[in-house]
Motif scaffolding. Structure first.
Motif, PDB file in Angstrom:
ATOM      1  N   PHE A  71       0.855  -1.190   0.000  1.00 41.25           N
ATOM      2  CA  PHE A  71       0.000   0.000   0.000  1.00 41.25           C
ATOM      3  C   PHE A  71       0.888   1.236   0.000  1.00 41.25           C
ATOM      4  CE2 PHE A  71      -2.075  -3.479   2.071  1.00 41.25           C
ATOM      5  CZ  PHE A  71      -3.417  -3.412   1.718  1.00 41.25           C
ATOM      6  N   SER A  72       0.510   2.255  -0.785  1.00 39.12           N
ATOM      7  CA  SER A  72       1.320   3.465  -0.867  1.00 39.12           C
ATOM      8  C   SER A  72       0.434   4.675  -1.101  1.00 39.12           C
ATOM      9  CB  SER A  72       2.340   3.329  -2.008  1.00 39.12           C
ATOM     10  OG  SER A  72       3.137   4.488  -2.131  1.00 39.12           O
ATOM     11  N   GLU A  73       0.737   5.767  -0.416  1.00 39.13           N
ATOM     12  CA  GLU A  73       0.128   7.074  -0.658  1.00 39.13           C
ATOM     13  C   GLU A  73      -1.407   7.027  -0.632  1.00 39.13           C
ATOM     14  OE1 GLU A  73       1.894   8.762  -4.184  1.00 39.13           O
ATOM     15  OE2 GLU A  73       3.900   8.221  -3.517  1.00 39.13           O
ATOM     16  N   LEU A  74      -1.953   6.576   0.487  1.00 36.93           N
ATOM     17  CA  LEU A  74      -3.400   6.502   0.638  1.00 36.93           C
ATOM     18  C   LEU A  74      -3.952   7.846   1.100  1.00 36.93           C
ATOM     19  CD1 LEU A  74      -3.925   2.980   2.244  1.00 36.93           C
ATOM     20  CD2 LEU A  74      -3.542   3.629  -0.153  1.00 36.93           C
ATOM     21  N   LYS A  75      -5.064   8.228   0.490  1.00 40.77           N
ATOM     22  CA  LYS A  75      -5.641   9.534   0.781  1.00 40.77           C
ATOM     23  C   LYS A  75      -7.151   9.421   0.886  1.00 40.77           C
ATOM     24  CE  LYS A  75      -5.540  14.380  -0.734  1.00 40.77           C
ATOM     25  NZ  LYS A  75      -4.969  15.349  -1.688  1.00 40.77           N
ATOM     26  N   LEU A  76      -7.721  10.151   1.825  1.00 39.47           N
ATOM     27  CA  LEU A  76      -9.164  10.283   1.997  1.00 39.47           C
ATOM     28  C   LEU A  76      -9.474  11.764   2.057  1.00 39.47           C
ATOM     29  CD1 LEU A  76     -12.050   9.251   2.722  1.00 39.47           C
ATOM     30  CD2 LEU A  76     -11.307   9.299   5.127  1.00 39.47           C
ATOM     31  N   GLU A  77     -10.387  12.226   1.215  1.00 38.73           N
ATOM     32  CA  GLU A  77     -10.700  13.655   1.177  1.00 38.73           C
ATOM     33  C   GLU A  77     -12.188  13.871   0.908  1.00 38.73           C
ATOM     34  OE1 GLU A  77      -8.804  15.561  -2.336  1.00 38.73           O
ATOM     35  OE2 GLU A  77      -8.321  13.500  -2.904  1.00 38.73           O
ATOM     36  N   GLU A  78     -12.655  15.025   1.293  1.00 42.32           N
ATOM     37  CA  GLU A  78     -14.047  15.372   1.053  1.00 42.32           C
ATOM     38  C   GLU A  78     -14.237  15.712  -0.419  1.00 42.32           C
ATOM     39  OE1 GLU A  78     -17.559  18.236   2.936  1.00 42.32           O
ATOM     40  OE2 GLU A  78     -15.463  18.493   3.553  1.00 42.32           O
ATOM     41  N   GLY A  79     -15.427  15.347  -0.960  1.00 44.37           N
ATOM     42  CA  GLY A  79     -15.741  15.647  -2.345  1.00 44.37           C
ATOM     43  C   GLY A  79     -15.683  14.414  -3.220  1.00 44.37           C
ATOM     44  N   SER A  80     -16.012  14.600  -4.488  1.00 39.32           N
ATOM     45  CA  SER A  80     -16.119  13.482  -5.429  1.00 39.32           C
ATOM     46  C   SER A  80     -14.943  13.395  -6.388  1.00 39.32           C
ATOM     47  CB  SER A  80     -17.423  13.602  -6.230  1.00 39.32           C
ATOM     48  OG  SER A  80     -17.472  14.850  -6.911  1.00 39.32           O
ATOM     49  N   THR A  81     -13.894  14.176  -6.152  1.00 40.01           N
ATOM     50  CA  THR A  81     -12.730  14.190  -7.041  1.00 40.01           C
ATOM     51  C   THR A  81     -11.470  13.885  -6.251  1.00 40.01           C
ATOM     52  OG1 THR A  81     -13.760  15.842  -8.463  1.00 40.01           O
ATOM     53  CG2 THR A  81     -11.385  15.547  -8.682  1.00 40.01           C
ATOM     54  N   ALA A  82     -10.662  12.947  -6.754  1.00 43.35           N
ATOM     55  CA  ALA A  82      -9.376  12.649  -6.127  1.00 43.35           C
ATOM     56  C   ALA A  82      -8.349  13.685  -6.562  1.00 43.35           C
ATOM     57  CB  ALA A  82      -8.911  11.257  -6.522  1.00 43.35           C
ATOM     58  N   THR A  83      -7.628  14.248  -5.610  1.00 41.81           N
ATOM     59  CA  THR A  83      -6.555  15.195  -5.912  1.00 41.81           C
ATOM     60  C   THR A  83      -5.217  14.549  -5.553  1.00 41.81           C
ATOM     61  OG1 THR A  83      -6.662  16.241  -3.721  1.00 41.81           O
ATOM     62  CG2 THR A  83      -8.086  17.142  -5.456  1.00 41.81           C
ATOM     63  N   PRO A  84      -4.097  15.115  -6.031  1.00 42.00           N
ATOM     64  CA  PRO A  84      -2.787  14.496  -5.771  1.00 42.00           C
ATOM     65  C   PRO A  84      -2.527  14.289  -4.284  1.00 42.00           C
ATOM     66  CG  PRO A  84      -2.582  16.156  -7.477  1.00 42.00           C
ATOM     67  CD  PRO A  84      -3.973  16.278  -6.946  1.00 42.00           C
ATOM     68  N   PHE A  85      -1.691  13.295  -3.997  1.00 40.77           N
ATOM     69  CA  PHE A  85      -1.394  12.923  -2.622  1.00 40.77           C
ATOM     70  C   PHE A  85      -0.797  14.087  -1.831  1.00 40.77           C
ATOM     71  CE2 PHE A  85       1.656  11.449   0.590  1.00 40.77           C
ATOM     72  CZ  PHE A  85       0.786  10.769   1.421  1.00 40.77           C
ATOM     73  N   THR A  86      -1.301  14.287  -0.639  1.00 44.65           N
ATOM     74  CA  THR A  86      -0.728  15.221   0.335  1.00 44.65           C
ATOM     75  C   THR A  86      -0.757  14.542   1.696  1.00 44.65           C
ATOM     76  OG1 THR A  86      -2.925  16.209   0.662  1.00 44.65           O
ATOM     77  CG2 THR A  86      -1.421  17.344  -0.850  1.00 44.65           C
ATOM     78  N   ARG A  87       0.008  15.060   2.621  1.00 43.46           N
ATOM     79  CA  ARG A  87       0.022  14.526   3.982  1.00 43.46           C
ATOM     80  C   ARG A  87      -0.938  15.311   4.868  1.00 43.46           C
ATOM     81  NH1 ARG A  87       5.235  14.070   1.975  1.00 43.46           N
ATOM     82  NH2 ARG A  87       6.091  11.951   2.154  1.00 43.46           N
ATOM     83  N   ALA A  88      -1.554  14.615   5.815  1.00 39.24           N
ATOM     84  CA  ALA A  88      -2.472  15.276   6.742  1.00 39.24           C
ATOM     85  C   ALA A  88      -1.775  16.389   7.515  1.00 39.24           C
ATOM     86  CB  ALA A  88      -3.062  14.251   7.708  1.00 39.24           C
ATOM     87  N   GLY A  89      -0.482  16.189   7.815  1.00 43.83           N
ATOM     88  CA  GLY A  89       0.283  17.178   8.556  1.00 43.83           C
ATOM     89  C   GLY A  89       1.084  18.114   7.678  1.00 43.83           C
ATOM     90  N   ASN A  90       0.790  18.145   6.368  1.00 46.12           N
ATOM     91  CA  ASN A  90       1.466  18.973   5.358  1.00 46.12           C
ATOM     92  C   ASN A  90       2.856  18.449   5.004  1.00 46.12           C
ATOM     93  OD1 ASN A  90      -0.611  20.861   4.976  1.00 46.12           O
ATOM     94  ND2 ASN A  90       0.067  22.063   6.736  1.00 46.12           N
ATOM     95  N   ASN A  91       3.626  18.008   5.989  1.00 44.75           N
ATOM     96  CA  ASN A  91       4.967  17.483   5.764  1.00 44.75           C
ATOM     97  C   ASN A  91       5.225  16.405   6.807  1.00 44.75           C
ATOM     98  OD1 ASN A  91       5.777  18.883   8.201  1.00 44.75           O
ATOM     99  ND2 ASN A  91       5.853  20.741   6.947  1.00 44.75           N
TER     100      ASN A  91
END
Length: 327
Positions: free
Chosen positions: A217-237
């Protein structure tokens, strides 16, 4: 560390040594406020998964099957899974590590994270709304051609999903080709399901289905909305990610000497790296005395012992501690 050409490296003291935790080159996508680097591009959705890049491994980097347990920070497996930290990554990775699970024979892979609803004081509002869209995205690798299943439910504890309120019953969300990284996007709606009073999180459980075998598993993301955006960290860095992880689990391997505390007693007051979710389960490794921690709170603890002053060559100190406040 920042050089005059805009290259930077960030260091953090992890597992008893200084390690590079972030590096790269500043660009228009980043800003610097004198303390930390943050993304300025608001097109990147906020990641609700903490440690989605599998950067933080406070408990270690290798785990054997035998117990349901947390591995990489915030990520839990079941008792039939073993885990290693891996540098096997998809093309153009945004993180240095992936998480690899090898199940015991005849069992499936299972990886979970619970996204917290409310903190102990009740001051943090639940992040999920009814009848709202949320999108999962990330990279998945299966040694064998297999299905990727997902279950989403409110629950009381991550290991068992006690008192589940099912948002999305366990079902296939993607088909994975053998021995290749597959990028998956999946949007779901929370509908009218709501947590009950005892529920502490909305849980996400990934598992394979057709052929039990290793998965990464790599670079898992959960975000609000119906569009996936590029991977970011919850803590920014990565430094911010570590701070968020330490709300749930933290440790310190620095020797801390006891000192005269009250008449006839030795002791030391210890502050945690971050305020924790709740007063944690504490394990202290003492040297020269029997540990008796007290006043355990979200911010720290006191360890005191009835004792005469230490004699030469016989110090009394905390060698290390772990503090666990996971869901």
């Amino acid at each position: 560390i920042l050089d005059l050409k805009g290259a930077f490296a960030q260091f953090s003291f992890l597992e008893g040594q200084w390690q590079i935790v972030n590096f790269g080159r500043l660009s228009d996508a980043y800003g610097f406020d004198g303390n930390d680097f943050e993304r300025k591009d608001q097109a990147f959705g906020e990641n609700m998964f903490i440690n989605g890049g599998f950067d933080i491994w406070q408990r270690g980097t290798s785990f054997t099957a035998g117990a349901s347990q947390y591995t990489a920070d915030r990520w839990s497996i079941n008792s039939t899974n073993g885990v290693i930290q891996s540098q096997f990554l998809p093309t153009d990775p945004q993180s240095a590590y992936s998480l690899r699970i090898t199940p015991t024979a005849g069992n499936v892979v299972l990886l979970r994270q619970g996204v917290e609803l409310v903190d102990a004081a009740g001051t943090q509002s639940a992040p999920f709304a009814q009848n709202n869209d949320y999108t999962l995205s990330g990279w998945f690798y299966s040694d064998n051609a297999d299905d990727l299943d997902l279950r989403i439910a409110y629950g009381d504890d991550v290991a068992l999903f006690t008192n589940p309120q099912e948002v999305f019953a366990n079902q296939v969300i993607a088909t994975l080709a053998a021995a290749t990284w597959t990028y998956v996007e999946f949007t779901f709606n929370t509908g009218t399901v709501a947590p009950i009073a005892s529920n502490k999180f909305l849980g996400f459980s990934f598992n394979n289905n057709v052929t039990a075998g290793p998965m990464s598993f790599s670079e898992l993301k959960l975000e609000e909305g119906s569009t996936a955006t590029p991977f970011t960290r919850a803590g920014n860095n990565i430094a911010g990610e570590l701070a968020m992880c330490q709300r749930y689990y933290t440790f310190d391997g620095t020797d801390q000497l006891l000192y005269p505390y009250t008449t006839g007693n030795m002791g030391v007051a210890v502050n945690f790296h971050q305020s924790m979710r709740v007063a944690p389960t504490l394990v202290v490794s003492p040297v020269g005395y029997t540990s008796a921690p007290s006043s355990i709170s979200v911010d720290g603890f006191v360890d005191a012992v009835a004792s005469t002053l230490p004699t030469a060559g016989n110090p009394k100190y905390i060698n290390s501690y772990t503090a666990d406040a996971e869901l």
